[in-house]
Design a protein around this motif. Sequence first.
Motif, short mmCIF file in Angstrom:
data_model
loop_
_atom_site.label_atom_id
_atom_site.label_comp_id
_atom_site.label_asym_id
_atom_site.label_seq_id
_atom_site.Cartn_x
_atom_site.Cartn_y
_atom_site.Cartn_z
N LYS A 1 0.83 -1.21 0.00
CA LYS A 1 0.00 0.00 0.00
C LYS A 1 0.87 1.26 0.00
N LEU A 2 1.98 1.21 0.72
CA LEU A 2 2.88 2.37 0.76
C LEU A 2 3.47 2.65 -0.61
N PHE A 3 3.96 1.60 -1.29
CA PHE A 3 4.54 1.79 -2.63
C PHE A 3 3.47 2.24 -3.63
N SER A 4 2.24 1.75 -3.45
CA SER A 4 1.17 2.15 -4.37
C SER A 4 0.89 3.65 -4.27
N LEU A 5 1.03 4.21 -3.07
CA LEU A 5 0.86 5.66 -2.91
C LEU A 5 1.94 6.42 -3.67
N PHE A 6 3.15 5.84 -3.75
CA PHE A 6 4.24 6.50 -4.46
C PHE A 6 3.92 6.60 -5.95
N TYR A 7 3.55 5.45 -6.58
CA TYR A 7 3.40 5.51 -8.04
C TYR A 7 2.02 5.97 -8.49
#
Length: 252
Positions: free
Chosen positions: A214-220
């Motif tokens: 979920k954290l990485f999804s917020l980045f991209y």
Amino acid sequence: MYFFLGNFSFLEICYVTVTTPRMLMDIWTQNGHISFLACAMQMGFFLMLGGTECVLLAVMAYDRYVAICNPLHYALVMNHKVCIQLVAASWISTVPAVIGHIYQIFSLPFCASHIINHFFCDIPPILKLACGNTFVNEIAVYVVAVVFIMVPFLLIVFSYGKIICNILKLSSARGRSKAFSTCSSHLTVVVLFYGTGVITYLQPKPDQSERMGKLFSLFYTILTPIFNPIIYTLRNKDIMMALRRLIAKLLA
């Protein structure tokens, strides 16, 4: 370059619109319900636009390669017709693969929990809800990721390898600085977008953490599109001078 940047900006607006308004609405209303069809459409547009961005970044890298390594032939090689064809190919190439992929995923039986542990309808959290055998779907995810993430990324690496070799041959320090400045913005965007995308879609399933996913999804999906205009704007001399004056006033 500006023709591709215009298309890239429009693509980023569409890309953010697919997930962010719905996410903000769910946070505001505290009602996170989404229909089966809406979830499939959100995932479909998200994957299509994400794949288009990968291909378009590769096209922009090729554009920089021609501009720096073959400047005398640039107007001939990258004429208006070729630019339109490359942009059209970026948009169209992802559509058949995404439609087939979405049909395959949403044909699975979802007999367990219907709660998506994510901010939007993405592939990993949806596959975790399926109670059937998802091995074929997981293989399909890797195949699509390799075609639309790794192949464009390798083309970008190849283009920049050629660009760097050509830049190092320049005798003028000013010329090298100008060439690196031309490529730095695009290269930064590539690293931000591909870094998080590769970790999310090419990481082995047992190693995936839902919280980190979920954290990485917020980045991209959010942070990278926000940073992109800032990254490209910093190449503008007027913006840089205004930024220096602002920093000087804050430090005074």
